[in-house]
Design an enzyme around this catalytic site. Structure first.
Site, PDB file in Angstrom:
ATOM      1  N   ASP A 115     171.927 -28.845 -60.988  1.00  0.00           N
ATOM      2  CA  ASP A 115     171.106 -29.020 -61.955  1.00  0.00           C
ATOM      3  C   ASP A 115     170.194 -28.395 -62.168  1.00  0.00           C
ATOM      4  O   ASP A 115     170.168 -27.610 -60.993  1.00  0.00           O
ATOM      5  CB  ASP A 115     170.885 -30.396 -62.630  1.00  0.00           C
ATOM      6  CG  ASP A 115     170.095 -30.220 -64.061  1.00  0.00           C
ATOM      7  OD1 ASP A 115     170.705 -31.586 -64.980  1.00  0.00           O
ATOM      8  OD2 ASP A 115     169.001 -29.951 -64.488  1.00  0.00           O
ATOM      9  N   ILE A 116     169.537 -27.192 -63.534  1.00  0.00           N
ATOM     10  CA  ILE A 116     169.179 -25.498 -62.820  1.00  0.00           C
ATOM     11  C   ILE A 116     167.938 -26.928 -62.920  1.00  0.00           C
ATOM     12  O   ILE A 116     166.346 -25.916 -61.906  1.00  0.00           O
ATOM     13  CB  ILE A 116     169.573 -24.798 -63.752  1.00  0.00           C
ATOM     14  CG1 ILE A 116     169.204 -23.478 -63.766  1.00  0.00           C
ATOM     15  CG2 ILE A 116     168.216 -25.317 -65.235  1.00  0.00           C
ATOM     16  CD1 ILE A 116     168.969 -22.675 -64.371  1.00  0.00           C
ATOM     17  N   ASN A 156     173.101 -38.779 -71.682  1.00  0.00           N
ATOM     18  CA  ASN A 156     171.771 -38.840 -72.874  1.00  0.00           C
ATOM     19  C   ASN A 156     172.557 -38.496 -73.699  1.00  0.00           C
ATOM     20  O   ASN A 156     174.344 -37.669 -74.116  1.00  0.00           O
ATOM     21  CB  ASN A 156     171.421 -37.797 -72.231  1.00  0.00           C
ATOM     22  CG  ASN A 156     170.189 -37.756 -71.302  1.00  0.00           C
ATOM     23  OD1 ASN A 156     170.236 -39.536 -71.012  1.00  0.00           O
ATOM     24  ND2 ASN A 156     169.524 -37.237 -70.605  1.00  0.00           N
ATOM     25  N   HIS A 209     178.055 -34.937 -70.277  1.00  0.00           N
ATOM     26  CA  HIS A 209     177.472 -34.303 -68.915  1.00  0.00           C
ATOM     27  C   HIS A 209     177.383 -35.593 -68.506  1.00  0.00           C
ATOM     28  O   HIS A 209     176.803 -36.015 -69.262  1.00  0.00           O
ATOM     29  CB  HIS A 209     177.101 -33.307 -69.159  1.00  0.00           C
ATOM     30  CG  HIS A 209     175.839 -32.740 -69.614  1.00  0.00           C
ATOM     31  ND1 HIS A 209     175.732 -32.585 -70.864  1.00  0.00           N
ATOM     32  CD2 HIS A 209     174.521 -33.606 -69.595  1.00  0.00           C
ATOM     33  CE1 HIS A 209     174.460 -32.623 -71.407  1.00  0.00           C
ATOM     34  NE2 HIS A 209     173.447 -33.277 -71.092  1.00  0.00           N
ATOM     35  N   HIS A 232     174.674 -36.827 -65.373  1.00  0.00           N
ATOM     36  CA  HIS A 232     173.848 -36.454 -64.814  1.00  0.00           C
ATOM     37  C   HIS A 232     173.896 -37.855 -63.270  1.00  0.00           C
ATOM     38  O   HIS A 232     173.959 -38.442 -63.932  1.00  0.00           O
ATOM     39  CB  HIS A 232     172.399 -36.658 -65.003  1.00  0.00           C
ATOM     40  CG  HIS A 232     172.322 -36.004 -66.314  1.00  0.00           C
ATOM     41  ND1 HIS A 232     171.014 -34.798 -65.725  1.00  0.00           N
ATOM     42  CD2 HIS A 232     172.271 -36.287 -67.583  1.00  0.00           C
ATOM     43  CE1 HIS A 232     170.944 -34.478 -67.333  1.00  0.00           C
ATOM     44  NE2 HIS A 232     171.669 -34.834 -68.263  1.00  0.00           N
TER      45      HIS A 232
HETATM   46  P1  5GP Z   1     170.447 -33.608 -70.826  1.00  0.00           P
HETATM   47  O1  5GP Z   1     169.395 -33.065 -71.723  1.00  0.00           O
HETATM   48  O2  5GP Z   1     171.737 -33.241 -72.860  1.00  0.00           O
HETATM   49  O3  5GP Z   1     171.049 -35.173 -70.986  1.00  0.00           O
HETATM   50  O4  5GP Z   1     170.551 -32.343 -69.711  1.00  0.00           O
HETATM   51  C1  5GP Z   1     171.130 -31.276 -69.695  1.00  0.00           C
HETATM   52  C2  5GP Z   1     171.018 -30.907 -68.370  1.00  0.00           C
HETATM   53  O5  5GP Z   1     171.134 -28.640 -68.498  1.00  0.00           O
HETATM   54  C3  5GP Z   1     169.304 -30.299 -68.239  1.00  0.00           C
HETATM   55  O6  5GP Z   1     168.982 -31.537 -67.305  1.00  0.00           O
HETATM   56  C4  5GP Z   1     169.369 -29.052 -67.692  1.00  0.00           C
HETATM   57  O7  5GP Z   1     168.067 -29.377 -66.383  1.00  0.00           O
HETATM   58  C5  5GP Z   1     170.719 -28.055 -67.886  1.00  0.00           C
HETATM   59  N1  5GP Z   1     171.018 -27.447 -67.880  1.00  0.00           N
HETATM   60  C6  5GP Z   1     170.450 -26.439 -68.952  1.00  0.00           C
HETATM   61  N2  5GP Z   1     170.882 -25.236 -68.742  1.00  0.00           N
HETATM   62  C7  5GP Z   1     171.131 -25.225 -67.212  1.00  0.00           C
HETATM   63  C8  5GP Z   1     171.947 -24.172 -66.978  1.00  0.00           C
HETATM   64  O8  5GP Z   1     172.127 -23.129 -67.550  1.00  0.00           O
HETATM   65  N3  5GP Z   1     172.937 -24.063 -65.291  1.00  0.00           N
HETATM   66  C9  5GP Z   1     172.547 -25.202 -64.857  1.00  0.00           C
HETATM   67  N4  5GP Z   1     173.308 -25.546 -64.222  1.00  0.00           N
HETATM   68  N5  5GP Z   1     171.869 -26.543 -65.519  1.00  0.00           N
HETATM   69  C10 5GP Z   1     171.053 -26.399 -66.922  1.00  0.00           C
END
Ligand code: 5GP
Ligand code: ZN
Length: 112
Positions: free
Chosen positions: A29-30, A85, A98, A100
């Site tokens: 994760d970024i 999520n 996705h 986590h």
């Molecule tokens: P969500 O909030 O949808 O459950 O998780 C999305 C996740 O994707 C977040 O934890 C966010 O930090 C990660 N994310 C968003 N954009 C990027 C990206 O460009 N590269 C990577 N490696 N992770 C990303």
């Protein structure tokens, strides 16, 4: 399709790969929320947990077995958390399914 994670899977956007096979891609994760924080995604575009159905559900079981294998390889012996999520109130910000995987610190429960 304008999907961030489809672009990451295709290599159009760089990512730090953890694991890959024909069905799934895993990458760090970024914006890590724990010392270990990576995402496991199906290569097939599925919109999120609410997009899982009888046709595509097999990949979800595969993802959980990949996570167990990666947890062994990465020595996450003290435990880890798997989070998917869903939707706005569930905290989903990317519309591609996705999972986590968070580890490396004591995680609180319930989530905020
Ligand atoms: P969500 O909030 O949808 O459950 O998780 C999305 C996740 O994707 C977040 O934890 C966010 O930090 C990660 N994310 C968003 N954009 C990027 C990206 O460009 N590269 C990577 N490696 N992770 C990303
Ligand atoms: Zn996608």
């Amino acid at each position: 399709m304008d999907c961030l994670f489809c672009k990451i899977i295709a290599g159009e956007i760089p990512s730090k790969k953890v694991y890959e096979d024909e069905q799934v891609y895993a990458f760090y994760d970024i914006d890590p929320q724990a010392p270990v924080h990576f995402l496991v995604v199906p290569k097939e575009h599925i919109s999120g947990p609410s997009g899982i159905n009888e046709q595509n559900e097999a990949v979800v079981g595969h993802i959980y077995s990949v996570i167990a294998m990666l947890a062994r390889e990465l020595h996450l012996d003290k435990g880890y958390r798997v989070v998917a999520n869903c939707g706005e109130e569930g905290g989903q910000t990317v519309g591609h399914l996705h999972f986590h995987v968070l580890a490396g610190r004591m995680l609180s429960w319930p989530p905020g």
